[in-house]
Scaffold this active site. Structure first.
Site, PDB file in Angstrom:
ATOM      1  N   ILE A  41      -5.179  12.456   8.627  1.00  7.03           N
ATOM      2  CA  ILE A  41      -4.191  12.892   7.639  1.00  7.03           C
ATOM      3  C   ILE A  41      -4.934  13.065   6.318  1.00  7.03           C
ATOM      4  CG2 ILE A  41      -2.117  12.214   6.352  1.00  7.03           C
ATOM      5  CD1 ILE A  41      -2.662  10.796   9.783  1.00  7.03           C
TER       6      ILE A  41
ATOM      7  N   GLY B  54       0.844  -1.199   0.000  1.00  2.00           N
ATOM      8  CA  GLY B  54       0.000   0.000   0.000  1.00  2.00           C
ATOM      9  C   GLY B  54       0.873   1.240   0.000  1.00  2.00           C
TER      10      GLY B  54
ATOM     11  N   ALA C 146     -14.241  -1.887  13.576  1.00  2.00           N
ATOM     12  CA  ALA C 146     -14.084  -3.320  13.884  1.00  2.00           C
ATOM     13  C   ALA C 146     -12.786  -3.841  13.278  1.00  2.00           C
ATOM     14  CB  ALA C 146     -15.276  -4.101  13.335  1.00  2.00           C
TER      15      ALA C 146
ATOM     16  N   TYR D 180     -15.224  -0.215   9.787  1.00  2.00           N
ATOM     17  CA  TYR D 180     -13.820   0.249   9.782  1.00  2.00           C
ATOM     18  C   TYR D 180     -13.233   0.136  11.191  1.00  2.00           C
ATOM     19  CZ  TYR D 180      -9.893   3.440   8.749  1.00  2.00           C
ATOM     20  OH  TYR D 180      -8.647   4.009   8.586  1.00  2.00           O
TER      21      TYR D 180
ATOM     22  N   LYS E  49     -10.072  -2.059  12.403  1.00  2.00           N
ATOM     23  CA  LYS E  49      -8.867  -1.426  12.957  1.00  2.00           C
ATOM     24  C   LYS E  49      -8.604  -1.850  14.410  1.00  2.00           C
ATOM     25  CE  LYS E  49      -7.454   0.876   9.333  1.00  2.00           C
ATOM     26  NZ  LYS E  49      -6.257   0.393   8.604  1.00  2.00           N
TER      27      LYS E  49
ATOM     28  N   ASN F 215      -2.214  -7.304  -4.520  1.00  2.00           N
ATOM     29  CA  ASN F 215      -3.404  -6.998  -3.741  1.00  2.00           C
ATOM     30  C   ASN F 215      -3.284  -7.748  -2.419  1.00  2.00           C
ATOM     31  OD1 ASN F 215      -5.884  -6.818  -2.533  1.00  2.00           O
ATOM     32  ND2 ASN F 215      -7.056  -7.532  -4.304  1.00  2.00           N
TER      33      ASN F 215
ATOM     34  N   SER G 237      -5.454   2.619  13.432  1.00  2.00           N
ATOM     35  CA  SER G 237      -6.032   3.962  13.292  1.00  2.00           C
ATOM     36  C   SER G 237      -6.479   4.456  14.649  1.00  2.00           C
ATOM     37  CB  SER G 237      -7.246   3.875  12.357  1.00  2.00           C
ATOM     38  OG  SER G 237      -7.984   5.073  12.371  1.00  2.00           O
TER      39      SER G 237
HETATM   40  N1  LIG Z   1      -5.817   9.163   6.274  1.00  4.37           N
HETATM   41  C1  LIG Z   1      -6.135   9.062   7.552  1.00  4.37           C
HETATM   42  O1  LIG Z   1      -6.559  10.049   8.170  1.00  4.37           O
HETATM   43  C2  LIG Z   1      -5.963   7.747   8.284  1.00  4.37           C
HETATM   44  C3  LIG Z   1      -6.134   7.769   9.668  1.00  4.37           C
HETATM   45  C4  LIG Z   1      -5.941   6.600  10.387  1.00  4.37           C
HETATM   46  C5  LIG Z   1      -5.565   5.444   9.741  1.00  4.37           C
HETATM   47  N2  LIG Z   1      -5.423   5.441   8.383  1.00  4.37           N
HETATM   48  C6  LIG Z   1      -4.978   4.191   7.796  1.00  4.37           C
HETATM   49  O2  LIG Z   1      -3.677   4.385   7.273  1.00  4.37           O
HETATM   50  C7  LIG Z   1      -3.451   3.546   6.142  1.00  4.37           C
HETATM   51  C8  LIG Z   1      -3.035   4.401   4.955  1.00  4.37           C
HETATM   52  O3  LIG Z   1      -4.109   5.305   4.680  1.00  4.37           O
HETATM   53  P1  LIG Z   1      -3.962   6.514   3.646  1.00  4.37           P
HETATM   54  O4  LIG Z   1      -4.795   7.598   4.193  1.00  4.37           O
HETATM   55  O5  LIG Z   1      -2.532   6.734   3.326  1.00  4.37           O
HETATM   56  O6  LIG Z   1      -4.738   5.886   2.420  1.00  4.37           O
HETATM   57  P2  LIG Z   1      -4.605   6.168   0.829  1.00  4.37           P
HETATM   58  O7  LIG Z   1      -5.932   5.804   0.283  1.00  4.37           O
HETATM   59  O8  LIG Z   1      -4.062   7.533   0.580  1.00  4.37           O
HETATM   60  O9  LIG Z   1      -3.506   5.111   0.377  1.00  4.37           O
HETATM   61  C9  LIG Z   1      -3.755   3.757   0.540  1.00  4.37           C
HETATM   62  C10 LIG Z   1      -2.921   3.007  -0.479  1.00  4.37           C
HETATM   63  O10 LIG Z   1      -3.119   1.612  -0.233  1.00  4.37           O
HETATM   64  C11 LIG Z   1      -3.409   0.969  -1.469  1.00  4.37           C
HETATM   65  N3  LIG Z   1      -4.234  -0.208  -1.190  1.00  4.37           N
HETATM   66  C12 LIG Z   1      -5.486  -0.240  -0.678  1.00  4.37           C
HETATM   67  N4  LIG Z   1      -5.891  -1.513  -0.559  1.00  4.37           N
HETATM   68  C13 LIG Z   1      -4.870  -2.294  -1.004  1.00  4.37           C
HETATM   69  C14 LIG Z   1      -4.688  -3.684  -1.111  1.00  4.37           C
HETATM   70  N5  LIG Z   1      -5.656  -4.571  -0.776  1.00  4.37           N
HETATM   71  N6  LIG Z   1      -3.523  -4.151  -1.598  1.00  4.37           N
HETATM   72  C15 LIG Z   1      -2.528  -3.305  -1.961  1.00  4.37           C
HETATM   73  N7  LIG Z   1      -2.643  -1.963  -1.877  1.00  4.37           N
HETATM   74  C16 LIG Z   1      -3.811  -1.472  -1.395  1.00  4.37           C
HETATM   75  C17 LIG Z   1      -4.136   2.027  -2.300  1.00  4.37           C
HETATM   76  O11 LIG Z   1      -4.058   1.724  -3.689  1.00  4.37           O
HETATM   77  C18 LIG Z   1      -3.344   3.285  -1.928  1.00  4.37           C
HETATM   78  O12 LIG Z   1      -2.196   3.444  -2.736  1.00  4.37           O
HETATM   79  C19 LIG Z   1      -4.745   2.769   5.957  1.00  4.37           C
HETATM   80  O13 LIG Z   1      -4.680   1.553   6.641  1.00  4.37           O
HETATM   81  C20 LIG Z   1      -5.774   3.661   6.629  1.00  4.37           C
HETATM   82  O14 LIG Z   1      -6.901   2.921   7.041  1.00  4.37           O
HETATM   83  C21 LIG Z   1      -5.625   6.562   7.654  1.00  4.37           C
END
Ligand SMILES: NC(=O)c1ccc[n+]([C@@H]2O[C@H](COP(=O)([O-])OP(=O)(O)OC[C@H]3O[C@@H](n4cnc5c(N)ncnc54)[C@H](O)[C@@H]3O)[C@@H](O)[C@H]2O)c1
Length: 285
Positions: free
Chosen positions: A217, A26, A186, A184, A188, A92, A171
């Site tokens: 973020i 990811g 559940a 979500y 996390k 994936n 998260s």
């Molecule tokens: N953005 C926030 O505020 C926030 C807060 C808390 C936690 N998170 C968590 O942090 C992590 C990153 O979030 P983000 O905001 O950078 O998300 P984002 O959507 O900007 O990036 C996520 C990346 O993961 C890739 N991806 C998604 N599912 C995939 C899979 N099954 N296999 C391979 N790649 C996959 C997507 O293509 C993307 O490039 C996630 O787990 C999200 O739940 C985000």
């Protein structure tokens, strides 16, 4: 207090990522991208895995347009042009065959693996009363199944060469419940439980397992969430500013803040089974 690093402890000393092999799943976009870049800048050899094919594209403006692998390929080219060792791989995380191929690719390319960061995730907004089972399953699978699958298939390589480390993305929603994202939350909360259990299983095998819990973020994920949480008459930026009032520090976190914590967890030799929040105090007990 004796602060001399113990050379028999698993993992590199803090700050030492030179020539370590790091897999960021990811890592094409968002925080995963910042993590990949931070490891590469510290001399690690980084494999950035991402995908252009997901059953759920909730975090991509509902367009079903998923371009994480395209982004990972561009990132790898950009960082290689700066002399860093970064390679993009298609995978994936929620598909076991794809994960098996990914770890086989890593073994073939590098012959070892020191750190795995599970940075992928998806989200979706719905009250439980109207949530479809398919939506619940997609969000749980999209956040939790991949943590299991990538960890499971990485263990053999991580244990070799004296041990390694896994950092999973949970998260602030893995610390507290939030309305309309029960699936979500559940998933996390599940990431934190999985992380603790695997850490205990692997404690004597030299593999450490920790989680990072970001707060808010403004990545692609929030592009989608702002659409959902915007009130009538409110702009997206006003909606985002309203979110600030939930943060005790009143400062949004940046991808780089989270990346620094991931680097710390990847190198902290005696830290395992922990979930560390980077949320400006949102989840303070
Ligand atoms: N953005 C926030 O505020 C926030 C807060 C808390 C936690 N998170 C968590 O942090 C992590 C990153 O979030 P983000 O905001 O950078 O998300 P984002 O959507 O900007 O990036 C996520 C990346 O993961 C890739 N991806 C998604 N599912 C995939 C899979 N099954 N296999 C391979 N790649 C996959 C997507 O293509 C993307 O490039 C996630 O787990 C999200 O739940 C985000």
């Amino acid at each position: 207090m004796n602060t001399t690093p113990d050379p028999t402890a698993p993992g590199p000393a803090p700050g030492e990522h030179q020539d370590r092999v790091v897999l960021v799943v990811g890592g094409g976009k968002g925080m995963g991208r910042a993590v990949a870049e931070a490891f590469a800048l510290r001399g690690a050899r980084v494999a950035v895995a991402d995908t252009n094919h997901l059953p759920s594209a909730y975090n991509q403006y509902r367009t079903q347009k998923v371009d994480g692998f395209t982004a990972a390929t561009a990132l790898a080219a950009d960082l290689r042009a700066k002399g860093l060792d970064v390679t993009a791989l298609e995978a994936n995380a929620a598909d076991e065959d794809s994960v098996r191929r990914l770890l086989a690719d890593v073994e073939r390319l590098y012959g070892r693996l020191d750190t795995v960061v599970n940075a992928f995730g998806v989200t979706h907004v719905s009250p439980v009363e109207t949530m479809e089972l398919a939506e619940f399953n997609r969000v749980v699978e999209g956040n939790l199944n991949g943590v299991f699958l990538v960890s499971k298939h990485a263990l053999r390589l991580l244990r070799a060469d004296g041990g390694g480390s896994i950092v999973n993305f949970s998260s602030v929603s893995g610390r507290s419940g939030f309305a309309k994202v029960a699936h979500y939350c559940a998933a996390k909360f599940g990431v934190i439980g999985f992380t603790a259990a695997l850490a205990l299983e692997e404690a004597r095998n030299g593999v450490r397992v920790n989680a990072v819990c970001p707060g808010m973020i403004r990545t692609a994920m929030w592009d989608y969430l702002l659409d959902e949480f915007q009130r009538p008459g409110e702009t997206r930026d006003e909606c985002w500013e309203r979110m600030r009032t939930m943060i005790p520090q009143r400062e949004f976190q940046q991808p780089e803040d989270v990346a620094e914590t991931v680097l710390y967890l990847a190198s902290a030799r005696r830290v395992t089974g922990q979930a560390v929040s980077v949320d400006g105090g949102m989840s303070a007990p």
